[in-house]
Design a protein around this motif. Sequence first.
Motif, PDB file in Angstrom:
ATOM      1  N   ASP A 167       0.840  -1.201   0.000  1.00 13.04           N
ATOM      2  CA  ASP A 167       0.000   0.000   0.000  1.00 13.04           C
ATOM      3  C   ASP A 167       0.881   1.260   0.000  1.00 13.04           C
ATOM      4  O   ASP A 167       0.591   2.241  -0.685  1.00 13.04           O
ATOM      5  CB  ASP A 167      -0.913  -0.034   1.233  1.00 13.04           C
ATOM      6  N   LYS A 168       1.966   1.196   0.759  1.00 13.14           N
ATOM      7  CA  LYS A 168       2.879   2.340   0.842  1.00 13.14           C
ATOM      8  C   LYS A 168       3.460   2.670  -0.536  1.00 13.14           C
ATOM      9  O   LYS A 168       3.583   3.843  -0.912  1.00 13.14           O
ATOM     10  CB  LYS A 168       4.001   2.011   1.832  1.00 13.14           C
ATOM     11  N   ALA A 169       3.801   1.619  -1.293  1.00 13.51           N
ATOM     12  CA  ALA A 169       4.349   1.825  -2.637  1.00 13.51           C
ATOM     13  C   ALA A 169       3.310   2.496  -3.550  1.00 13.51           C
ATOM     14  O   ALA A 169       3.658   3.134  -4.542  1.00 13.51           O
ATOM     15  CB  ALA A 169       4.801   0.495  -3.229  1.00 13.51           C
ATOM     16  N   PHE A 170       2.032   2.349  -3.196  1.00 11.43           N
ATOM     17  CA  PHE A 170       0.950   3.019  -3.931  1.00 11.43           C
ATOM     18  C   PHE A 170       0.610   4.368  -3.286  1.00 11.43           C
ATOM     19  O   PHE A 170      -0.475   4.899  -3.499  1.00 11.43           O
ATOM     20  CB  PHE A 170      -0.315   2.140  -3.933  1.00 11.43           C
ATOM     21  N   ASP A 171       1.519   4.875  -2.457  1.00 11.06           N
ATOM     22  CA  ASP A 171       1.296   6.125  -1.715  1.00 11.06           C
ATOM     23  C   ASP A 171       0.052   6.042  -0.836  1.00 11.06           C
ATOM     24  O   ASP A 171      -0.669   7.043  -0.656  1.00 11.06           O
ATOM     25  CB  ASP A 171       1.136   7.319  -2.684  1.00 11.06           C
ATOM     26  N   GLY A 172      -0.216   4.838  -0.339  1.00 11.92           N
ATOM     27  CA  GLY A 172      -1.380   4.660   0.544  1.00 11.92           C
ATOM     28  C   GLY A 172      -2.699   4.688  -0.200  1.00 11.92           C
ATOM     29  O   GLY A 172      -3.762   4.800   0.417  1.00 11.92           O
ATOM     30  N   LYS A 173      -2.639   4.613  -1.526  1.00 12.28           N
ATOM     31  CA  LYS A 173      -3.877   4.731  -2.314  1.00 12.28           C
ATOM     32  C   LYS A 173      -4.311   3.415  -2.964  1.00 12.28           C
ATOM     33  O   LYS A 173      -5.118   3.413  -3.901  1.00 12.28           O
ATOM     34  CB  LYS A 173      -3.688   5.789  -3.407  1.00 12.28           C
ATOM     35  N   LEU A 174      -3.793   2.280  -2.470  1.00 11.83           N
ATOM     36  CA  LEU A 174      -4.127   0.999  -3.092  1.00 11.83           C
ATOM     37  C   LEU A 174      -5.640   0.735  -3.066  1.00 11.83           C
ATOM     38  O   LEU A 174      -6.223   0.304  -4.067  1.00 11.83           O
ATOM     39  CB  LEU A 174      -3.359  -0.148  -2.420  1.00 11.83           C
ATOM     40  N   ALA A 175      -6.262   1.029  -1.942  1.00  7.15           N
ATOM     41  CA  ALA A 175      -7.717   0.795  -1.835  1.00  7.15           C
ATOM     42  C   ALA A 175      -8.468   1.644  -2.866  1.00  7.15           C
ATOM     43  O   ALA A 175      -9.394   1.169  -3.530  1.00  7.15           O
ATOM     44  CB  ALA A 175      -8.212   1.106  -0.428  1.00  7.15           C
ATOM     45  N   ALA A 176      -8.043   2.891  -2.998  1.00  2.00           N
ATOM     46  CA  ALA A 176      -8.712   3.793  -3.960  1.00  2.00           C
ATOM     47  C   ALA A 176      -8.509   3.294  -5.393  1.00  2.00           C
ATOM     48  O   ALA A 176      -9.441   3.308  -6.207  1.00  2.00           O
ATOM     49  CB  ALA A 176      -8.170   5.213  -3.793  1.00  2.00           C
ATOM     50  N   VAL A 177      -7.288   2.847  -5.688  1.00  2.00           N
ATOM     51  CA  VAL A 177      -7.006   2.320  -7.028  1.00  2.00           C
ATOM     52  C   VAL A 177      -7.884   1.103  -7.302  1.00  2.00           C
ATOM     53  O   VAL A 177      -8.488   0.959  -8.369  1.00  2.00           O
ATOM     54  CB  VAL A 177      -5.503   1.948  -7.169  1.00  2.00           C
ATOM     55  N   LEU A 178      -7.965   0.222  -6.284  1.00  2.65           N
ATOM     56  CA  LEU A 178      -8.780  -0.988  -6.450  1.00  2.65           C
ATOM     57  C   LEU A 178     -10.248  -0.626  -6.682  1.00  2.65           C
ATOM     58  O   LEU A 178     -10.926  -1.215  -7.518  1.00  2.65           O
ATOM     59  CB  LEU A 178      -8.635  -1.890  -5.212  1.00  2.65           C
TER      60      LEU A 178
END
Length: 508
Positions: free
Chosen positions: A40-51
Motif C-alpha cells: 500500500d505504501k508503494a501506492f502512496d497509501g492509495k491501493l484501496a482507492a485504485v482498487l
Amino acid sequence: MTALTLSTAGAATLRADALVVGVAKGAKGPVVAPGAEAVDKAFDGKLAAVLETLGATGAEGEVTKLPSPSGLKAPVVIAVGLGSVPEKDEAYAAETLRRAAGNASRTLAGAKKAAFALPIEASEDAEAIAEGALLGAYAFTAYQGLDKKDGKSGPKLPLAEVALLGAKPRDKAYKAAAERAVVLTEEINRARDLINTPPNDLTPEAFAAVVAAAGKETGVKVQILDEKALLKGGFGGILGVGQGSENAPRLVKLTYTHSKAAKTLALVGKGITYDSGGISLKPAGHNETMKCDMSGAAAVFAAVVAAARIGAEVNVTGWLALAENMPSGSATRPGDVLRMYSGKTVEVLNTDAEGRLVLADALWKASEERPDAIVDVATLTGAMMVALGNRTFGVMSNDDAFRTAVHEIAEEVGEQSWPMPLPAELRKGMDSPTADIANMGERMGGGLVAGLFLQEFVGEGITWAHLDIAGPAYHEGAPYGYTPKGGTGSSVRTLVKLAERIGAGDLG
Ligand code: BES
Ligand code: MN
Ligand code: ZN
C-alpha cells in the motif's frame, strides 16, 4: 509440484512475478487487508482507492490484477477478495484465507514465483494460506500438449513457488504448520491426480501399483490381495462387482503405525475405477464422469500416507476396495446372490449399487482387527447429491457423538458436511426372499438406505462413520477458491484431522 517457502523479506524488496494482497469489504468501500502495508505504501497509501476505481469491492472470489508502481520489485499485484472486514478483535476465517489464496494461485498459473502478503496473525492462518495456495495451484495436465515438443505451447503449468510473507520461518509453530500444509496438499493433489486419470489407465491393478510405490517411498506398509487371493479369502462382494471386467479387482491394505500410539483408526475407501453400472447399465449422460467413483479410495490412500508423513501419534489402517464395474458375459446379473466375506448373502437387484458390495467386504475385513473406529468414504449414491448438493458430504454413523465429532472436524478444516440419520425402518426395504439382504431398498432416502446396508457389515460394537462424498468428490463446474475442475480430494483433510484427534485421545 508447487514449492513453499516462508520468507522474512519485505513485500517491496522480494523478487517475484507477483505480489498477492488481500482486499476486504469495508463500510465505505474496499480496504486493504493487513499484511500488505508495504505494498500500500508503494501506492502512496492509495491501493484501496485504485482498487475501487478498478471495480473491486473486496467480495470473496474477486481477483483484481494491477501493475506495480516503482518501489515494488514484483511487477504485478494481485488483490484477492476476503469478504467483509472481520468484527473488532476477530480474525479472518481460515477458510476465507484458504479460498482467497487458492483464487490467487489459480490466476497465477504459468508464473514462476508469487509472494503472498495476506493477513497472518497466527500459525493457523499461515497454514490455511499455504493450503489454499498449494491446492489452488493444482492442474491436471498429464494428458495435454503431449504433441508439443517445445515445452512452451502446451498447457500452463502450476505456479512453481509460493513465498509466504508474514510467517515466522524460525518459529516452531509456523514451521510445523508449513510442513503440515505441504504434506497434506501433496497428498490431496496426488489423490486428485488418481481421480482425474482416465479409467483406461487407472485400472484396479494400476491403482494398487501406485499405492505400492508410495508405500516404498514413505515407509507405509502396503499389502495387495489380487483376484486369486480374493477368491481364496471368500471376498464375494469385491469379486462379484469385478467379475464383469477384464481388469481384475484388488483389495489393498495400508498400515501406518506409530510407536507411541494407543489408538487405531481404520479407513475404508470405495475404489470403483469405473462405474458403468454393470448389467444395470447407466444411460448416457450418467457415465461420463464415473472415473471419479474411486474417490473414496483415493482419499483414504492420501489420508494414510499424509498421517504417516506428518508422523501423527496414531495407528491408521487403510483398506482400498478396488474394482471396475462393467457389463459383460461374466458380469453379475440382477438376481444373482453373492456370498460376502462376512458370510452374509446378498441378492444383487441392481448391479449399479456396487459400491456397498465392495465396501461390505472391506468393512468386515477391517472389523476383524477390532480398530477403535472405522470410517468409510465413498461416492455412494446419487440420492446424497439430491439431498445435499454438490459441495457437501453426508455423515452417517452408529454413534451420535462420533457423527457430531466428524462433522465438526470437517467444519474446522474447511470441508462442508452434514449429519444424516440411519432410520431403522428403512432396513426392511432391503429384505430379500432369497438372501439375507438385497443391495437395494426404497428409493426415498437412498443415501440412508445405502448407509444402513453398510452398517450390517460393521463388526459388533465398533464405532463407525460413513461419509458419502458423491457430491463434492468431483467438481464439474467452474473452479472456485482452491477447488479445481475434476477430482477435489474431498474428505482427506477431515480424515487426517480425525486421525490426529483420535491419536490425541480427544475421541473414542
Ligand atoms: N457411483 C454411483 C453414485 C454416484 C452417482 C456417484 C453420481 C457420483 C455421481 C453409485 O454406484 C450408484 O450408481 N448408485 C446408485 C444406487 C442405486 C442403484 C440404488 C444411485 O445412486 O443411483
Ligand atoms: Mn453404481
Ligand atoms: Zn458407484
